[in-house]
Design a protein around this motif. Structure first.
Motif, PDB file in Angstrom:
ATOM      1  N   GLY A 172       0.809  -1.210   0.000  1.00 43.97           N
ATOM      2  CA  GLY A 172       0.000   0.000   0.000  1.00 43.97           C
ATOM      3  C   GLY A 172       0.841   1.258   0.000  1.00 43.97           C
ATOM      4  N   ASN A 173       0.189   2.385  -0.300  1.00 41.49           N
ATOM      5  CA  ASN A 173       0.866   3.679  -0.247  1.00 41.49           C
ATOM      6  C   ASN A 173       0.284   4.579   0.841  1.00 41.49           C
ATOM      7  N   ARG A 174      -0.626   4.049   1.665  1.00 42.93           N
ATOM      8  CA  ARG A 174      -1.332   4.901   2.625  1.00 42.93           C
ATOM      9  C   ARG A 174      -0.401   5.580   3.635  1.00 42.93           C
ATOM     10  N   PRO A 175       0.634   4.906   4.168  1.00 44.49           N
ATOM     11  CA  PRO A 175       1.533   5.630   5.082  1.00 44.49           C
ATOM     12  C   PRO A 175       2.180   6.848   4.434  1.00 44.49           C
ATOM     13  N   LEU A 176       2.558   6.726   3.155  1.00 40.66           N
ATOM     14  CA  LEU A 176       3.170   7.866   2.480  1.00 40.66           C
ATOM     15  C   LEU A 176       2.142   8.964   2.219  1.00 40.66           C
ATOM     16  N   ILE A 177       0.937   8.586   1.838  1.00 42.82           N
ATOM     17  CA  ILE A 177      -0.130   9.563   1.619  1.00 42.82           C
ATOM     18  C   ILE A 177      -0.427  10.320   2.915  1.00 42.82           C
ATOM     19  N   ASP A 178      -0.481   9.608   4.023  1.00 41.57           N
ATOM     20  CA  ASP A 178      -0.758  10.258   5.301  1.00 41.57           C
ATOM     21  C   ASP A 178       0.360  11.230   5.676  1.00 41.57           C
ATOM     22  N   GLU A 179       1.597  10.864   5.380  1.00 37.46           N
ATOM     23  CA  GLU A 179       2.724  11.768   5.650  1.00 37.46           C
ATOM     24  C   GLU A 179       2.595  13.034   4.810  1.00 37.46           C
ATOM     25  N   LEU A 180       2.328  12.868   3.511  1.00 41.11           N
ATOM     26  CA  LEU A 180       2.134  14.030   2.641  1.00 41.11           C
ATOM     27  C   LEU A 180       0.957  14.889   3.102  1.00 41.11           C
ATOM     28  N   ALA A 181      -0.108  14.236   3.506  1.00 41.92           N
ATOM     29  CA  ALA A 181      -1.293  14.975   3.957  1.00 41.92           C
ATOM     30  C   ALA A 181      -0.961  15.867   5.150  1.00 41.92           C
ATOM     31  N   GLY A 182      -0.170  15.345   6.072  1.00 43.07           N
ATOM     32  CA  GLY A 182       0.239  16.142   7.224  1.00 43.07           C
ATOM     33  C   GLY A 182       1.066  17.351   6.825  1.00 43.07           C
ATOM     34  N   TRP A 183       1.990  17.150   5.915  1.00 45.34           N
ATOM     35  CA  TRP A 183       2.808  18.269   5.452  1.00 45.34           C
ATOM     36  C   TRP A 183       1.946  19.315   4.739  1.00 45.34           C
ATOM     37  N   CYS A 184       1.003  18.850   3.915  1.00 45.29           N
ATOM     38  CA  CYS A 184       0.148  19.782   3.197  1.00 45.29           C
ATOM     39  C   CYS A 184      -0.729  20.588   4.152  1.00 45.29           C
ATOM     40  N   GLU A 185      -1.296  19.924   5.148  1.00 49.96           N
ATOM     41  CA  GLU A 185      -2.125  20.637   6.129  1.00 49.96           C
ATOM     42  C   GLU A 185      -1.298  21.677   6.871  1.00 49.96           C
ATOM     43  N   ALA A 186      -0.070  21.327   7.219  1.00 44.92           N
ATOM     44  CA  ALA A 186       0.805  22.283   7.910  1.00 44.92           C
ATOM     45  C   ALA A 186       1.134  23.475   7.018  1.00 44.92           C
ATOM     46  N   GLY A 187       1.091  23.266   5.689  1.00 42.83           N
ATOM     47  CA  GLY A 187       1.369  24.344   4.750  1.00 42.83           C
ATOM     48  C   GLY A 187       0.141  25.137   4.343  1.00 42.83           C
ATOM     49  N   GLY A 188      -0.994  24.876   4.975  1.00 43.13           N
ATOM     50  CA  GLY A 188      -2.195  25.638   4.711  1.00 43.13           C
ATOM     51  C   GLY A 188      -3.088  25.084   3.613  1.00 43.13           C
ATOM     52  N   PHE A 189      -2.761  23.914   3.083  1.00 46.01           N
ATOM     53  CA  PHE A 189      -3.571  23.299   2.033  1.00 46.01           C
ATOM     54  C   PHE A 189      -4.855  22.708   2.624  1.00 46.01           C
ATOM     55  N   ARG A 190      -5.903  22.722   1.835  1.00 51.77           N
ATOM     56  CA  ARG A 190      -7.102  21.938   2.129  1.00 51.77           C
ATOM     57  C   ARG A 190      -6.855  20.532   1.581  1.00 51.77           C
ATOM     58  N   VAL A 191      -6.956  19.556   2.447  1.00 47.16           N
ATOM     59  CA  VAL A 191      -6.502  18.205   2.100  1.00 47.16           C
ATOM     60  C   VAL A 191      -7.671  17.243   1.993  1.00 47.16           C
ATOM     61  N   GLU A 192      -7.655  16.453   0.920  1.00 47.59           N
ATOM     62  CA  GLU A 192      -8.637  15.387   0.731  1.00 47.59           C
ATOM     63  C   GLU A 192      -7.892  14.104   0.393  1.00 47.59           C
ATOM     64  N   VAL A 193      -8.048  13.098   1.232  1.00 48.85           N
ATOM     65  CA  VAL A 193      -7.495  11.778   0.963  1.00 48.85           C
ATOM     66  C   VAL A 193      -8.613  10.922   0.371  1.00 48.85           C
ATOM     67  N   ARG A 194      -8.365  10.368  -0.817  1.00 49.27           N
ATOM     68  CA  ARG A 194      -9.380   9.581  -1.515  1.00 49.27           C
ATOM     69  C   ARG A 194      -8.939   8.120  -1.601  1.00 49.27           C
ATOM     70  N   PRO A 195      -9.447   7.262  -0.718  1.00 48.31           N
ATOM     71  CA  PRO A 195      -9.098   5.835  -0.791  1.00 48.31           C
ATOM     72  C   PRO A 195      -9.554   5.236  -2.119  1.00 48.31           C
ATOM     73  N   LEU A 196      -8.757   4.312  -2.638  1.00 50.27           N
ATOM     74  CA  LEU A 196      -9.158   3.612  -3.849  1.00 50.27           C
ATOM     75  C   LEU A 196     -10.208   2.567  -3.516  1.00 50.27           C
ATOM     76  N   GLU A 197     -11.204   2.470  -4.342  1.00 50.45           N
ATOM     77  CA  GLU A 197     -12.311   1.558  -4.088  1.00 50.45           C
ATOM     78  C   GLU A 197     -11.827   0.116  -4.013  1.00 50.45           C
ATOM     79  N   GLY A 198     -12.195  -0.551  -2.931  1.00 55.03           N
ATOM     80  CA  GLY A 198     -11.872  -1.963  -2.766  1.00 55.03           C
ATOM     81  C   GLY A 198     -10.460  -2.249  -2.320  1.00 55.03           C
ATOM     82  N   VAL A 199      -9.679  -1.200  -2.027  1.00 60.54           N
ATOM     83  CA  VAL A 199      -8.286  -1.399  -1.606  1.00 60.54           C
ATOM     84  C   VAL A 199      -8.059  -0.548  -0.360  1.00 60.54           C
ATOM     85  N   ALA A 200      -7.985  -1.171   0.780  1.00 60.79           N
ATOM     86  CA  ALA A 200      -7.959  -0.425   2.042  1.00 60.79           C
ATOM     87  C   ALA A 200      -6.677   0.375   2.251  1.00 60.79           C
TER      88      ALA A 200
END
Length: 375
Positions: A21-49
């Motif tokens: 999976g790539n979720r740990p990396l996505i979560d890391e990026l999401a944290g950095w983006c939120e800290a930079g003032g971005f509005r963040v949306e994580v979109r899970p892929l259907e059927g793949v947790a």
């Protein structure tokens, strides 16, 4: 950020034993983006947790600039590396690590470039798009396109291009052909129907079709100016003294922009049908992968002109595929432009030369200025 992204494994593969999976990396990026003032949306892929895309937006307004990259890497052979591929080692003015070139570094550089701007100055938003599974199925980019939610008007994908803009690339079709006959004792041909001999006919027909395609289609902007068709894998039979009961061939077809993948698949099926008519052999043509369409962004588009100005290079064409066609489906102009070198990708001791970082940041800042502030 560069080192940290390499330290988070995110291999994608058509082989389940290598895929992760790539979720740990996505979560890391999401944290950095939120800290930079971005509005963040994580979109899970259907059927793949454990796989997801990330869409992070800075500023508001219509249109906007998308800086896009895939979070996954190909598998690797750690024993062939001079260092741990998941450590991110700085040595000899290079950053070594799996994904350093292709293409985790671009995502970190996009965030670094954005940090120098006040979003209050933006007339159009800046979007960071991080996708899953580019190296295997393009599932992440397909999901973005299928969702149909507008992201921006211009998109730059940071694949390794040596800091040169790319506006065109070939498509990728990988197709299988399976011929089924009747096994029997080789001492009497009447006891069976050879799938291998049938496949010999198919190969002749496919190669004749290749000649026709190459005579009909040509684009001198590509280093290899014609569509290519490679007979890459074949397997049939199990013993010399048995008539071959089944044979399978895998091919790779790289169409030029303007060649329609579905039409090519249909023609392939018709040519196989023709080769095997009146043989009594069963056969099927099937997809090995979903495939990637060719991509072309018009030479006179604003994005192409601006990237040519910022880099000092005319836009080029490449033979490898990207997520660009799926963003083009969303009515975006797309240019492929990144700091890495494709010759370093997908091999041991992958690296990014550190002298590419500042030029890439300068280009990214120029793009943000042009499309988010002054457009």
């Amino acid at each position: 950020m560069l080192k940290r992204l390499i330290e988070i494994p995110s291999v994608s593969s058509v082989s389940p034993s290598h895929d992760m999976g790539n979720r740990p990396l996505i979560d890391e990026l999401a944290g950095w983006c939120e800290a930079g003032g971005f509005r963040v949306e994580v979109r899970p892929l259907e059927g793949v947790a454990d796989k997801a895309n990330l869409v992070a937006s800075l500023g508001k307004g219509p249109g906007g600039l998308v800086l896009a990259g895939h979070t996954d890497t190909v598998p690797c052979d750690p024993h062939l590396w001079s260092q741990d591929p998941f450590q991110g080692v700085f040595r000899d003015d290079r950053l070594y690590g799996l994904g350093s070139c292709d293409m985790k570094s671009f995502l970190a550089l996009a965030l670094e470039a954005a940090a120098g701007f006040d979003p209050k100055d933006f007339r159009h938003p800046l979007v960071i798009l991080a996708t899953a599974d580019e190296e295997s199925s393009m599932r992440g980019a397909r999901a973005i396109a299928e969702a149909g939610q507008p992201l921006g008007r211009q998109a730059v994908i940071g694949e390794p291009t040596n800091l040169r803009p790319v506006r065109m690339h070939k498509g990728i079709l990988m197709e299988g052909i399976r011929v089924t006959g009747q096994a029997g004792h080789s001492s009497d041909p009447s006891l069976g129907n050879s799938a291998l001999e049938g496949m010999h006919r198919v190969m002749g027909e496919v190669l004749a079709w290749r000649d026709e395609l190459q005579a009909r289609h040509r684009n001198p902007q590509f280093q290899v100016a014609v569509p290519t068709l490679n007979l890459g894998h074949i397997h049939g039979g199990d013993n010399p003294n048995r008539i071959c009961g089944q044979c399978e061939l895998h091919i790779d077809l790289r169409p030029l922009p303007g060649m329609e993948p579905d039409a090519l698949r249909q023609t392939l099926t018709e040519r196989v049908d023709k080769a095997l008519q009146d043989t009594g052999l069963d056969h099927e043509v099937f997809r090995l992968i979903p495939g990637v369409p060719p991509m072309e962004t018009p030479a006179d588009s604003e994005l192409v002109r601006v990237t040519e100005e910022l880099t000092g290079h005319a836009a080029e064409a490449v033979a490898f595929g990207t997520e660009g066609p799926f963003l083009r489906q969303m009515d975006m102009d797309v240019v492929i432009l990144g700091p890495g070198d494709i010759r370093q990708a997908h091999q041991p001791d992958e690296y990014l030369a550190l002298d590419r970082i500042e030029p890439m940041l300068k280009i990214l800042r120029g793009l943000i200025q042009r499309f988010c502030i002054h457009a």
